[in-house]
Design a protein around this motif. Structure first.
Motif, PDB file in Angstrom:
ATOM      1  N   GLY A  78       0.786  -1.236   0.000  1.00 40.50           N
ATOM      2  CA  GLY A  78       0.000   0.000   0.000  1.00 40.50           C
ATOM      3  C   GLY A  78       0.814   1.279   0.000  1.00 40.50           C
ATOM      4  O   GLY A  78       0.383   2.298   0.544  1.00 40.50           O
ATOM      5  N   VAL A  80       1.345   3.232  -2.534  1.00 41.38           N
ATOM      6  CA  VAL A  80       0.620   4.248  -3.313  1.00 41.38           C
ATOM      7  C   VAL A  80      -0.474   4.883  -2.445  1.00 41.38           C
ATOM      8  O   VAL A  80      -0.630   6.112  -2.419  1.00 41.38           O
ATOM      9  CB  VAL A  80       0.042   3.637  -4.610  1.00 41.38           C
ATOM     10  CG1 VAL A  80      -0.979   4.566  -5.261  1.00 41.38           C
ATOM     11  CG2 VAL A  80       1.178   3.321  -5.595  1.00 41.38           C
ATOM     12  N   ASP A  81      -1.220   4.057  -1.709  1.00 39.04           N
ATOM     13  CA  ASP A  81      -2.273   4.586  -0.816  1.00 39.04           C
ATOM     14  C   ASP A  81      -1.666   5.582   0.174  1.00 39.04           C
ATOM     15  O   ASP A  81      -2.232   6.645   0.444  1.00 39.04           O
ATOM     16  CB  ASP A  81      -2.940   3.458  -0.017  1.00 39.04           C
ATOM     17  CG  ASP A  81      -3.332   2.271  -0.874  1.00 39.04           C
ATOM     18  OD1 ASP A  81      -4.500   1.885  -0.872  1.00 39.04           O
ATOM     19  OD2 ASP A  81      -2.442   1.717  -1.564  1.00 39.04           O
ATOM     20  N   ALA A  82      -0.500   5.207   0.723  1.00 33.85           N
ATOM     21  CA  ALA A  82       0.135   6.056   1.734  1.00 33.85           C
ATOM     22  C   ALA A  82       0.583   7.389   1.135  1.00 33.85           C
ATOM     23  O   ALA A  82       0.349   8.455   1.724  1.00 33.85           O
ATOM     24  CB  ALA A  82       1.327   5.332   2.365  1.00 33.85           C
ATOM     25  N   GLU A  84      -0.560   8.826  -1.620  1.00 32.99           N
ATOM     26  CA  GLU A  84      -1.750   9.608  -1.987  1.00 32.99           C
ATOM     27  C   GLU A  84      -2.399  10.200  -0.738  1.00 32.99           C
ATOM     28  O   GLU A  84      -2.960  11.302  -0.785  1.00 32.99           O
ATOM     29  CB  GLU A  84      -2.734   8.747  -2.782  1.00 32.99           C
ATOM     30  CG  GLU A  84      -2.226   8.512  -4.205  1.00 32.99           C
ATOM     31  CD  GLU A  84      -3.138   7.662  -5.084  1.00 32.99           C
ATOM     32  OE1 GLU A  84      -2.906   7.625  -6.294  1.00 32.99           O
ATOM     33  OE2 GLU A  84      -4.073   7.019  -4.543  1.00 32.99           O
ATOM     34  N   GLY A  85      -2.277   9.481   0.358  1.00 32.77           N
ATOM     35  CA  GLY A  85      -2.840   9.944   1.627  1.00 32.77           C
ATOM     36  C   GLY A  85      -2.236  11.259   2.110  1.00 32.77           C
ATOM     37  O   GLY A  85      -2.875  12.003   2.852  1.00 32.77           O
ATOM     38  N   ASN A  94      -3.365   1.016  -6.213  1.00 39.32           N
ATOM     39  CA  ASN A  94      -3.426   1.004  -4.751  1.00 39.32           C
ATOM     40  C   ASN A  94      -3.375  -0.441  -4.252  1.00 39.32           C
ATOM     41  O   ASN A  94      -3.338  -1.387  -5.042  1.00 39.32           O
ATOM     42  CB  ASN A  94      -4.653   1.772  -4.245  1.00 39.32           C
ATOM     43  CG  ASN A  94      -5.962   1.138  -4.698  1.00 39.32           C
ATOM     44  OD1 ASN A  94      -6.004  -0.026  -5.091  1.00 39.32           O
ATOM     45  ND2 ASN A  94      -7.029   1.912  -4.651  1.00 39.32           N
ATOM     46  N   LYS A  95      -3.367  -0.580  -2.929  1.00 38.31           N
ATOM     47  CA  LYS A  95      -3.189  -1.901  -2.327  1.00 38.31           C
ATOM     48  C   LYS A  95      -4.296  -2.876  -2.744  1.00 38.31           C
ATOM     49  O   LYS A  95      -4.036  -4.039  -3.072  1.00 38.31           O
ATOM     50  CB  LYS A  95      -3.183  -1.733  -0.793  1.00 38.31           C
ATOM     51  CG  LYS A  95      -2.926  -3.008  -0.038  1.00 38.31           C
ATOM     52  CD  LYS A  95      -2.834  -2.728   1.452  1.00 38.31           C
ATOM     53  CE  LYS A  95      -2.672  -4.022   2.215  1.00 38.31           C
ATOM     54  NZ  LYS A  95      -2.534  -3.822   3.649  1.00 38.31           N
ATOM     55  N   ARG A 269     -12.167  -2.478  -6.831  1.00 41.58           N
ATOM     56  CA  ARG A 269     -10.695  -2.460  -6.793  1.00 41.58           C
ATOM     57  C   ARG A 269     -10.171  -1.880  -8.100  1.00 41.58           C
ATOM     58  O   ARG A 269      -9.339  -2.494  -8.774  1.00 41.58           O
ATOM     59  CB  ARG A 269     -10.156  -3.882  -6.632  1.00 41.58           C
ATOM     60  CG  ARG A 269     -10.501  -4.550  -5.328  1.00 41.58           C
ATOM     61  CD  ARG A 269     -10.052  -6.007  -5.375  1.00 41.58           C
ATOM     62  NE  ARG A 269     -10.483  -6.748  -4.204  1.00 41.58           N
ATOM     63  CZ  ARG A 269      -9.739  -6.932  -3.116  1.00 41.58           C
ATOM     64  NH1 ARG A 269      -8.537  -6.438  -3.046  1.00 41.58           N
ATOM     65  NH2 ARG A 269     -10.209  -7.627  -2.105  1.00 41.58           N
TER      66      ARG A 269
END
Ligand code: AMP
Ligand code: GLY
Length: 426
Positions: A78, A80-82, A84-85, A94-95, A269
């Motif tokens: 994750g 990418v999620d982090a 983007e966060g 993303n994850k 997803r």
């Protein structure tokens, strides 16, 4: 724009070389990179599997506008999620979407649920049940550890004895660690015309609304000529795939690519990034062997040099969900990549051997496992250098690549001498 690419290998060097051609790129960074990436980018010494460390770096370096997350492991946890966060723009799934590679059981269930052609399979998390199934179905049979295993968690078993041993290795001895907590057992697919089977890699850009295949390529996973020896991360590639036709392209797009994109959307997803389709041509049509949630290595090394369109334009269009507006163009002709590896790879090998490079003509050198030590270029991994050549056809590109290989040396260097030969009679 200032762009940072995450990863250390030949694939990342190839992506950086393509980004370098973009008129809009100001400065490139690579986390962590190698001796080759250091020539065109600033290498950043941060462990990309440590999400907190990457976020600290990103916060401290606001001049970086865009992040390209390439390897499977950081995508699966994750990263990418982090990023983007904290408001960073990224290329990569993303994850939730990266599960398509991170769990083979997930990928098989997806294909079954949405009618996407693939080998028949069954999934088990219990050794006894798996053993019973293997004995019932018999050999030949394919065993796959569910999780990420550096491309090594797949066992092709010709006899029941091999299959029973393999099952024990994966599920009881945990040869691939926790990746073997679950196992996917598959039908052994056969190619239409060739033994062991004709395979093609099709990488595609997708923003979840549009999916655009890149030019095709063929990998060589085994260590030695004639597809003998152990499985490796890939010993060479060529593009395009000789048996590819418009008809196959149509079949793959309609029956595999679009349905996969739609299936991921339906599962909540949505996949944004590069989706890799590992395919086999069988007597029952094209089937999926595997999905990867990222650019292939060493496929990228023969695909991106043929790209005429600005790669950063494509990446940003994927991020912003406007891929349909981009006209992606490719050069005609062919490209061949020969991987030069350390002696002993994929088993034990020694690092730190000094590399000498003579005349390589108009070939491009891509670095995979290299470093600078005491001012000298040395080996620093199993796969060390990729020699990439373009030509009017595969034969011409292949001849150029091998002429250059003759002028590169280090103690123990090994490579395959048959890259570009397979499938060439039709
Ligand atoms: P994978 O890591 O899933 O791509 O598997 C590695 C290699 O094993 C593939 O490139 C194929 O050559 C082979 N392989 C995987 N699954 C099958 C299958 N079901 N039938 C035949 N060959 C397979
Ligand atoms: N070349 C195969 C892979 O990247 O997984």
């Amino acid at each position: 724009m200032n762009v940072l690419v995450i990863g250390n290998g030949g694939r990342e060097h190839a992506i950086l070389q393509a980004l370098k051609k973009s008129k809009r790129v100001e400065k490139l960074y690579c986390m962590k990179g190698n001796a080759g990436t250091a020539e065109i980018a600033e290498n950043v010494d941060v462990d990309f599997m440590n999400i907190d460390a990457v976020l600290r770096f990103a916060k401290g370096n606001p001049q970086i506008d865009y992040y390209v997350v390439t390897p499977d492991d950081p995508l699966a946890i994750g990263l990418v999620d982090a990023l983007e966060g904290i408001g960073k723009r990224c290329f990569g799934p993303n994850k939730a979407a990266a599960q398509i590679e991170a769990s083979k059981a997930f990928a098989k269930q997806l294909m079954e649920k949405y009618g996407i052609p693939t080998a028949q399979s069954a999934t088990f998390d219990n050794y006894g049940d798996a053993l019973e199934y293997v004995r019932k179905v018999g050999a030949p049979i394919v065993l796959k550890a569910d999780g990420l295993a550096l491309g090594k968690g797949v066992l092709l078993c010709d006899s029941l004895k091999q299959a029973e041993e393999g099952l024990k290795e994966i599920m009881l001895d945990k040869a691939f660690g926790a990746a073997g907590n679950k196992i996917v057992i598959e039908e052994y697919m056969r190619g239409l015309k060739y033994t062991p089977g004709e395979e093609v890699s099709v990488l595609a850009f997708t923003d979840g609304k549009t999916i655009v295949p890149m030019i095709t390529s063929c990998d060589h996973k085994r260590a030695s000529d004639g597809d003998k020896g152990l499985n490796t991360g890939g010993m060479g590639t060529f593009s395009p795939c000789p048996f590819w036709t418009e008809e196959l392209q149509g079949e793959v797009y309609e029956k595999i690519m679009l349905p996969t994109m739609n299936a991921m959307n339906a599962e909540g997803r949505t996949f944004k990034g590069c989706l890799y389709f590992g395919l086999m041509r069988t007597d029952k049509g094209m089937k999926v062997v595997e999905y990867n949630s990222r650019f292939g290595d060493p496929e990228t090394q023969v695909v991106l040099p043929m790209l005429k369109t600005d790669l950063l334009d494509i990446f940003e269009a994927v991020t912003d969900g406007r891929l349909a507006d981009i006209d992606i163009q490719w050069e005609s002709g062919a490209c061949v990549c020969v991987v030069l590896a350390s002696g002993g790879y994929p088993l034990h090998y020694v690092k730190g051997k000094e590399i000498t490079i003579g005349d390589i003509g108009d070939c491009t050198l891509i670095h995979a496992g290299t470093a600078i030590k005491d001012g000298k270029l040395v080996t620093n991994g199993g796969r060390v250098l990729d020699v990439v050549a373009k030509g009017a056809d595969i034969e011409q590109a292949r001849n150029k690549a091998y002429a250059a290989v003759k002028n590169i040396h280090w103690e123990g260097m090994q490579y395959r001498s048959d890259i570009g030969i397979k499938y060439r009679d039709r």
